[in-house]
Design a protein around this motif. Structure first.
Motif, PDB file in Angstrom:
ATOM      1  N   GLU A  73      -7.615  22.560  -3.819  1.00  0.00           N
ATOM      2  CA  GLU A  73      -8.479  21.912  -2.835  1.00  0.00           C
ATOM      3  C   GLU A  73      -7.993  20.503  -2.506  1.00  0.00           C
ATOM      4  O   GLU A  73      -7.986  20.093  -1.344  1.00  0.00           O
ATOM      5  CB  GLU A  73      -9.923  21.856  -3.337  1.00  0.00           C
ATOM      6  N   ARG A  74      -7.539  19.765  -3.501  1.00  0.00           N
ATOM      7  CA  ARG A  74      -7.041  18.408  -3.282  1.00  0.00           C
ATOM      8  C   ARG A  74      -5.814  18.420  -2.360  1.00  0.00           C
ATOM      9  O   ARG A  74      -5.715  17.615  -1.432  1.00  0.00           O
ATOM     10  CB  ARG A  74      -6.709  17.742  -4.617  1.00  0.00           C
ATOM     11  N   GLU A  75      -4.893  19.354  -2.586  1.00  0.00           N
ATOM     12  CA  GLU A  75      -3.682  19.424  -1.759  1.00  0.00           C
ATOM     13  C   GLU A  75      -4.001  19.860  -0.336  1.00  0.00           C
ATOM     14  O   GLU A  75      -3.390  19.380   0.617  1.00  0.00           O
ATOM     15  CB  GLU A  75      -2.650  20.370  -2.386  1.00  0.00           C
ATOM     16  N   VAL A  76      -4.964  20.763  -0.174  1.00  0.00           N
ATOM     17  CA  VAL A  76      -5.359  21.179   1.182  1.00  0.00           C
ATOM     18  C   VAL A  76      -6.031  20.013   1.900  1.00  0.00           C
ATOM     19  O   VAL A  76      -5.707  19.714   3.055  1.00  0.00           O
ATOM     20  CB  VAL A  76      -6.288  22.424   1.141  1.00  0.00           C
ATOM     21  N   ARG A  77      -6.952  19.323   1.228  1.00  0.00           N
ATOM     22  CA  ARG A  77      -7.633  18.172   1.843  1.00  0.00           C
ATOM     23  C   ARG A  77      -6.638  17.102   2.279  1.00  0.00           C
ATOM     24  O   ARG A  77      -6.811  16.471   3.301  1.00  0.00           O
ATOM     25  CB  ARG A  77      -8.642  17.552   0.878  1.00  0.00           C
ATOM     26  N   LYS A  78      -5.617  16.890   1.461  1.00  0.00           N
ATOM     27  CA  LYS A  78      -4.619  15.868   1.750  1.00  0.00           C
ATOM     28  C   LYS A  78      -3.883  16.151   3.071  1.00  0.00           C
ATOM     29  O   LYS A  78      -3.468  15.235   3.751  1.00  0.00           O
ATOM     30  CB  LYS A  78      -3.602  15.843   0.599  1.00  0.00           C
ATOM     31  N   ARG A  79      -3.741  17.440   3.407  1.00  0.00           N
ATOM     32  CA  ARG A  79      -2.959  17.824   4.578  1.00  0.00           C
ATOM     33  C   ARG A  79      -3.813  18.316   5.751  1.00  0.00           C
ATOM     34  O   ARG A  79      -3.293  18.596   6.816  1.00  0.00           O
ATOM     35  CB  ARG A  79      -1.987  18.939   4.183  1.00  0.00           C
ATOM     36  N   TRP A  80      -5.122  18.420   5.569  1.00  0.00           N
ATOM     37  CA  TRP A  80      -6.001  19.019   6.574  1.00  0.00           C
ATOM     38  C   TRP A  80      -6.201  18.084   7.765  1.00  0.00           C
ATOM     39  O   TRP A  80      -6.445  16.901   7.594  1.00  0.00           O
ATOM     40  CB  TRP A  80      -7.346  19.359   5.936  1.00  0.00           C
ATOM     41  N   GLN A  81      -6.094  18.610   8.951  1.00  0.00           N
ATOM     42  CA  GLN A  81      -6.310  17.910  10.218  1.00  0.00           C
ATOM     43  C   GLN A  81      -5.648  16.532  10.269  1.00  0.00           C
ATOM     44  O   GLN A  81      -6.318  15.497  10.400  1.00  0.00           O
ATOM     45  CB  GLN A  81      -7.799  17.801  10.515  1.00  0.00           C
ATOM     46  N   PRO A  82      -4.333  16.496  10.208  1.00  0.00           N
ATOM     47  CA  PRO A  82      -3.637  15.200  10.199  1.00  0.00           C
ATOM     48  C   PRO A  82      -3.857  14.384  11.480  1.00  0.00           C
ATOM     49  O   PRO A  82      -3.900  13.160  11.429  1.00  0.00           O
ATOM     50  CB  PRO A  82      -2.168  15.584  10.021  1.00  0.00           C
ATOM     51  N   GLN A  83      -4.002  15.048  12.615  1.00  0.00           N
ATOM     52  CA  GLN A  83      -4.205  14.299  13.864  1.00  0.00           C
ATOM     53  C   GLN A  83      -5.586  13.661  13.902  1.00  0.00           C
ATOM     54  O   GLN A  83      -5.748  12.529  14.356  1.00  0.00           O
ATOM     55  CB  GLN A  83      -3.980  15.205  15.069  1.00  0.00           C
ATOM     56  N   VAL A  84      -6.599  14.374  13.431  1.00  0.00           N
ATOM     57  CA  VAL A  84      -7.954  13.825  13.375  1.00  0.00           C
ATOM     58  C   VAL A  84      -7.981  12.641  12.405  1.00  0.00           C
ATOM     59  O   VAL A  84      -8.563  11.591  12.690  1.00  0.00           O
ATOM     60  CB  VAL A  84      -8.974  14.912  12.948  1.00  0.00           C
ATOM     61  N   ARG A  85      -7.323  12.808  11.277  1.00  0.00           N
ATOM     62  CA  ARG A  85      -7.237  11.748  10.267  1.00  0.00           C
ATOM     63  C   ARG A  85      -6.548  10.517  10.860  1.00  0.00           C
ATOM     64  O   ARG A  85      -7.011   9.387  10.693  1.00  0.00           O
ATOM     65  CB  ARG A  85      -6.465  12.274   9.062  1.00  0.00           C
ATOM     66  N   ALA A  86      -5.432  10.728  11.567  1.00  0.00           N
ATOM     67  CA  ALA A  86      -4.677   9.615  12.161  1.00  0.00           C
ATOM     68  C   ALA A  86      -5.502   8.903  13.232  1.00  0.00           C
ATOM     69  O   ALA A  86      -5.478   7.669  13.333  1.00  0.00           O
ATOM     70  CB  ALA A  86      -3.369  10.124  12.753  1.00  0.00           C
ATOM     71  N   ARG A  87      -6.244   9.662  14.028  1.00  0.00           N
ATOM     72  CA  ARG A  87      -7.080   9.069  15.073  1.00  0.00           C
ATOM     73  C   ARG A  87      -8.182   8.204  14.451  1.00  0.00           C
ATOM     74  O   ARG A  87      -8.451   7.090  14.910  1.00  0.00           O
ATOM     75  CB  ARG A  87      -7.673  10.179  15.939  1.00  0.00           C
ATOM     76  N   ALA A  88      -8.818   8.693  13.391  1.00  0.00           N
ATOM     77  CA  ALA A  88      -9.878   7.931  12.713  1.00  0.00           C
ATOM     78  C   ALA A  88      -9.309   6.662  12.081  1.00  0.00           C
ATOM     79  O   ALA A  88      -9.913   5.594  12.159  1.00  0.00           O
ATOM     80  CB  ALA A  88     -10.544   8.805  11.651  1.00  0.00           C
ATOM     81  N   ARG A  89      -8.137   6.779  11.481  1.00  0.00           N
ATOM     82  CA  ARG A  89      -7.486   5.616  10.872  1.00  0.00           C
ATOM     83  C   ARG A  89      -7.145   4.576  11.932  1.00  0.00           C
ATOM     84  O   ARG A  89      -7.388   3.383  11.750  1.00  0.00           O
ATOM     85  CB  ARG A  89      -6.215   6.051  10.154  1.00  0.00           C
ATOM     86  N   LYS A  90      -6.593   5.034  13.050  1.00  0.00           N
ATOM     87  CA  LYS A  90      -6.204   4.116  14.132  1.00  0.00           C
ATOM     88  C   LYS A  90      -7.423   3.387  14.693  1.00  0.00           C
ATOM     89  O   LYS A  90      -7.385   2.177  14.951  1.00  0.00           O
ATOM     90  CB  LYS A  90      -5.487   4.882  15.236  1.00  0.00           C
ATOM     91  N   LYS A  91      -8.520   4.123  14.867  1.00  0.00           N
ATOM     92  CA  LYS A  91      -9.742   3.516  15.407  1.00  0.00           C
ATOM     93  C   LYS A  91     -10.289   2.455  14.448  1.00  0.00           C
ATOM     94  O   LYS A  91     -10.680   1.362  14.870  1.00  0.00           O
ATOM     95  CB  LYS A  91     -10.786   4.599  15.670  1.00  0.00           C
ATOM     96  N   ALA A  92     -10.296   2.768  13.160  1.00  0.00           N
ATOM     97  CA  ALA A  92     -10.789   1.805  12.164  1.00  0.00           C
ATOM     98  C   ALA A  92      -9.881   0.583  12.097  1.00  0.00           C
ATOM     99  O   ALA A  92     -10.353  -0.540  11.926  1.00  0.00           O
ATOM    100  CB  ALA A  92     -10.887   2.464  10.791  1.00  0.00           C
ATOM    101  N   ALA A  93      -8.573   0.796  12.244  1.00  0.00           N
ATOM    102  CA  ALA A  93      -7.616  -0.300  12.109  1.00  0.00           C
ATOM    103  C   ALA A  93      -7.461  -1.119  13.389  1.00  0.00           C
ATOM    104  O   ALA A  93      -6.871  -2.194  13.354  1.00  0.00           O
ATOM    105  CB  ALA A  93      -6.259   0.256  11.684  1.00  0.00           C
ATOM    106  N   SER A  94      -7.996  -0.624  14.503  1.00  0.00           N
ATOM    107  CA  SER A  94      -7.804  -1.372  15.747  1.00  0.00           C
ATOM    108  C   SER A  94      -9.107  -1.923  16.327  1.00  0.00           C
ATOM    109  O   SER A  94      -9.103  -3.016  16.887  1.00  0.00           O
ATOM    110  CB  SER A  94      -7.102  -0.505  16.788  1.00  0.00           C
ATOM    111  N   THR A  95     -10.215  -1.194  16.193  1.00  0.00           N
ATOM    112  CA  THR A  95     -11.444  -1.671  16.832  1.00  0.00           C
ATOM    113  C   THR A  95     -12.663  -1.698  15.921  1.00  0.00           C
ATOM    114  O   THR A  95     -13.443  -2.642  15.967  1.00  0.00           O
ATOM    115  CB  THR A  95     -11.803  -0.801  18.058  1.00  0.00           C
ATOM    116  N   ASP A  96     -12.867  -0.684  15.110  1.00  0.00           N
ATOM    117  CA  ASP A  96     -14.132  -0.539  14.383  1.00  0.00           C
ATOM    118  C   ASP A  96     -14.181  -1.215  13.017  1.00  0.00           C
ATOM    119  O   ASP A  96     -15.222  -1.694  12.596  1.00  0.00           O
ATOM    120  CB  ASP A  96     -14.471   0.946  14.195  1.00  0.00           C
ATOM    121  N   GLY A  97     -13.097  -1.195  12.281  1.00  0.00           N
ATOM    122  CA  GLY A  97     -13.121  -1.703  10.921  1.00  0.00           C
ATOM    123  C   GLY A  97     -13.769  -0.704   9.980  1.00  0.00           C
ATOM    124  O   GLY A  97     -13.914   0.477  10.301  1.00  0.00           O
TER     125      GLY A  97
END
Length: 185
Positions: A73-97
């Protein structure tokens, strides 16, 4: 056991997932085989034999031991939906915090005669995008937990204890003995 900043960052990104991870061991194994491009790579990551992976993919084995289930489960979670993960990270790092909710020991160092003994505090504080970016970048580069705690402490010192650097200039904050930490996007 105390929470870790790194695990909390991972949980925050998982909160952005739009679909659930595969639930059965067979579906999780198939996903990892596709992601890692072969059963040998999956076997190495999970610490099992290649034949074991093949049996799960074929459906001959269905219920893994608890330790294998957790690793899977840990390995699947680590790789699951990389684009969604990247979008959330980008939003937090650029506008939302981020918002950090923590129960930890905080102590202060400042000019002589103005120190405060460390004590357990419950703190809930929004951190600006630049701190979020530093945390995510450090996590991706494999930073140790102490380094992640140091970055979080600097952000909390800036925003919570120094009111976005409008008071208490030079106040140093020590962030130790983390009992709980929850980071939210």
């Amino acid at each position: 056991m105390a929470d870790s900043v790194g695990e909390s960052l991972d949980r925050a990104l998982e909160g952005a997932f739009t679909r659930r991870i595969p639930q059965s061991a067979q579906a999780q194994m198939k996903y990892l085989v596709r992601q890692l491009k072969g059963t040998r790579a999956v076997a190495q990551v999970l610490g099992v034999s290649q034949r074991t992976v093949e049996r799960y993919v074929a459906g001959k084995l269905k219920r893994p031991r608890q330790d294998l289930r957790d690793r899977l489960e840990r390995e699947v979670r680590k790789r699951w939906q990389p684009q969604v993960r990247a979008r959330a990270r980008k939003k937090a790092a650029s506008t939302d915090g981020l918002v950090v909710l923590t129960r930890a020991r905080f102590g202060f160092t400042a000019a002589p005669g103005t120190t405060d003994d460390a004590r357990i505090r419950d703190v809930t504080q929004a951190l600006p995008p630049d701190v979020a970016d530093r945390l995510f970048t450090a996590r991706e580069q494999g930073a140790a937990e102490q380094q992640l705690q140091r970055i979080a402490a600097e952000g909390l010192a800036q925003m919570y204890f120094r009111a976005n650097d409008t008071r208490a200039p030079g106040l140093g904050v020590e962030f130790t003995d983390v009992e709980e930490i929850d980071i939210q996007l």
